[in-house]
Design a protein around this motif. Structure first.
Motif, PDB file in Angstrom:
ATOM      1  N   ASP A   1      -1.678  -8.006   3.946  1.00  0.00           N
ATOM      2  CA  ASP A   1      -1.887  -6.704   3.322  1.00  0.00           C
ATOM      3  C   ASP A   1      -1.490  -6.692   1.850  1.00  0.00           C
ATOM      4  O   ASP A   1      -1.483  -5.633   1.215  1.00  0.00           O
TER       5      ASP A   1
ATOM      6  N   SER B   1      -0.047  -1.931  -9.417  1.00  0.00           N
ATOM      7  CA  SER B   1       0.002  -3.219  -8.732  1.00  0.00           C
ATOM      8  C   SER B   1       0.963  -4.165  -9.432  1.00  0.00           C
ATOM      9  O   SER B   1       1.714  -4.910  -8.782  1.00  0.00           O
TER      10      SER B   1
ATOM     11  N   ASN C   1       0.815  -1.206   0.000  1.00  0.00           N
ATOM     12  CA  ASN C   1       0.000   0.000   0.000  1.00  0.00           C
ATOM     13  C   ASN C   1       0.853   1.263   0.000  1.00  0.00           C
ATOM     14  O   ASN C   1       0.579   2.228  -0.717  1.00  0.00           O
TER      15      ASN C   1
END
Length: 521
Positions: free
Chosen positions: A399, A317, A293
């Motif tokens: 995560d 990503s 993130n």
């Protein structure tokens, strides 16, 4: 006539006058000699006193000047900051500071920055610190940013080097200490100012630094900060270990007295392994890659600010999947026009680096390269084990951050059947050993390179052939060929294994026994 003869008066007077004349001549000569001797003695006394007093005053002045120059080295401003400022581009640094005013210069906020700031500004005291992490994770950048916030006041930083003489010179430059090489008294001594070793010079520099730190503690109440960057460049030999032991002893002593906080910055595990043996006040901070993130948010923000574009989240990503959260890779990708192409180039560079260092030659290799092939094949075996570990270990955390497969250090050595190669792999950035003694690929691109190599058709057979060839060459080296000639008809050889001249030595003795008369054929 019996009367005594008397001397004439004139003859008596002549002798008396001659005696008085001789006495008068002798008196001026002796007085002149005494006067000359007294003058010479007074001159020598004055000159000797002058030279002695001048030398004493110069000696005292020089010792004061040494301390003054070293105090000045820790005043605001630092050559390291000036050099870093010259080389700054947009962004000027990878590591970030907090606050809206710093957003133009910094684009990634690291969680460890607050701790580094506390260490460098003297708030965190009573310990010395080891920053350990892979190359390009932002350790040096965070230290420079922390120094920039206080303008280098009370901080000095320099780069380590494998050669102890160069290390000595760099330490002297950082502390503004000449090691008495500019002392004029050395001209009047038989021994030169460099008639010593680098370690002794470093010890002398630390003695002076201790005086400066004691004075600062009374005035300011905070310790000095001495940062040694790239400690892994020291050689892992006797000289390098002696220097590291000297540094650690000082760090332990100064941390306990709140005099100097020493910070060691290293890319390699062996430094931690050496320091851990006698460490009591050492704190280890592991600097790793950024989580998903944080890396994606920083990339998006950078592209919007400097390229005026809103990147596709899928592309961001994919960038993270290919190069991970390594800051040096993200910095290169963020400045690129085609981010995915730059990611592929990074992976290709890592792959070629690994192959150039550790490619195996197969069954046809010459026996002269066996030592190098032992080194290369052990790396290939470990890489294959890490690729196989992808099937059992999750590839990402909760995560979404990368979880590079890893193995305990002792298991990695068992897989390679060698215990000495792994430190060399860590030094040339093929594998990395974490502060918790786990072995993994040096980076996400390197792990992808391992995967592409191990998945090539015929790789397993090629690796097995190489290992078999190494085993055959070693077997030939352990084999001894005995040729029997001129055996008499009916005779026989008797082979005995007995002790040699040296302890533990075994000697094979071959004795020819001829056929005895009347014996059986």
């Amino acid at each position: 006539m019996g009367t005594d003869e008397k001397k004439p008066p004139d003859q008596f007077n002549k002798k008396e006058r001659a005696h008085q004349s001789n006495s008068q001549n002798a008196s001026p000569i002796s007085s002149k000699m005494l006067e000359a001797a007294a003058t010479a003695f007074a001159s020598i006394l004055v000159l000797g006193t002058g030279f002695g007093l001048g030398g004493f005053l110069y000696h005292k002045f020089y010792k004061w000047l040494v301390i003054y120059k070293m105090e000045r080295a820790f005043q605001p401003g630092d050559p390291v900051l000036e050099l870093a400022a010259i080389g700054k581009q947009v962004p000027t640094s990878i590591a970030s500071t907090q606050g809206p005013d710093s957003e133009e210069d910094h684009w990634i906020l690291r969680d460890e920055q607050a701790k580094i700031d506390a260490i460098v500004n003297g708030t965190d005291r009573g310990h010395y610190h080891l920053l350990i992490g892979e190359k390009g994770t932002g350790k040096s950048s965070m230290l420079l940013d922390a120094m920039q916030k206080i303008n280098g006041e009370g901080v000095s930083m320099f780069e380590a080097h494998a050669d102890l003489e160069i290390f000595r010179i760099r330490l002297g430059k950082a502390l503004d200490f000449e090691f008495h090489e500019d002392y004029i008294g050395s001209y009047f001594s038989e021994r030169g100012p460099r008639d010593t070793t680098a370690l002794l010079d470093i010890e002398r520099a630390f003695n002076k630094l201790e005086k400066v730190a004691l004075k600062r503690r009374k005035v300011v109440g905070r310790p000095l900060i001495l940062i040694i960057n790239c400690v892994h460049l020291l050689r892992d030999d006797d000289d390098g270990q002696d220097l590291l032991e000297l540094l650690q002893q000082r760090a332990e002593q100064w941390a306990a007295a709140n005099l100097v906080t020493m910070v060691f910055n290293s890319d390699d595990y062996w430094v931690y392994e050496r320091l851990k043996k006698i460490a009591t006040r050492m704190e280890v901070t592991s600097i790793t890659d950024l989580p998903r993130n944080q890396a994606i948010a920083a990339l998006s923000k950078y592209r919007q600010k400097y390229f005026r574009e809103s990147p596709n989240p899928d592309i961001l990503s994919e960038v993270y999947d290919r190069v991970g959260g390594r800051l040096t890779f993200l910095n290169r990708v963020a400045k690129s026009a085609d981010m995915l192409k730059t990611c592929d180039n990074i992976i290709d560079v890592e792959r070629r680096w690994f192959l150039n260092q550790c490619w195996i030659l197969g069954m046809e290799m010459d026996d002269d390269v066996m030592d190098q092939q032992k080194y290369a094949s052990a790396a290939m075996v470990l890489a294959a084990a890490l690729v196989s570990a992808e099937e059992t270990q999750p590839l990402s955390h909760e995560d979404g951050s990368h979880n590079i497969p890893q193995l305990p250090l002792h298991i990695a050595r068992q897989i390679m059947t060698r215990a000495d190669f792994i430190k060399s792999y860590d030094h040339i950035n093929l594998f990395t050993i974490t502060s918790t003694a786990y072995v993994r690929a040096d980076s996400v691109p390197m792990q992808r390179a391992f995967r592409s190599i191990c998945n090539e058709p015929g790789f397993e057979k090629h690796l097995e052939a190489t290992l078999q060839r190494i085993s055959d060459i070693e077997s030939l080296g352990r084999t001894r060929e005995v040729v029997a000639k001129d055996l008499v008809l009916g005779g026989r050889y008797r082979i005995l294994l007995k002790e040699g001249e040296r302890r533990g030595e075994r000697v094979t003795e071959v004795v020819l026994e001829e056929k005895k008369e009347g014996g059986d054929d």
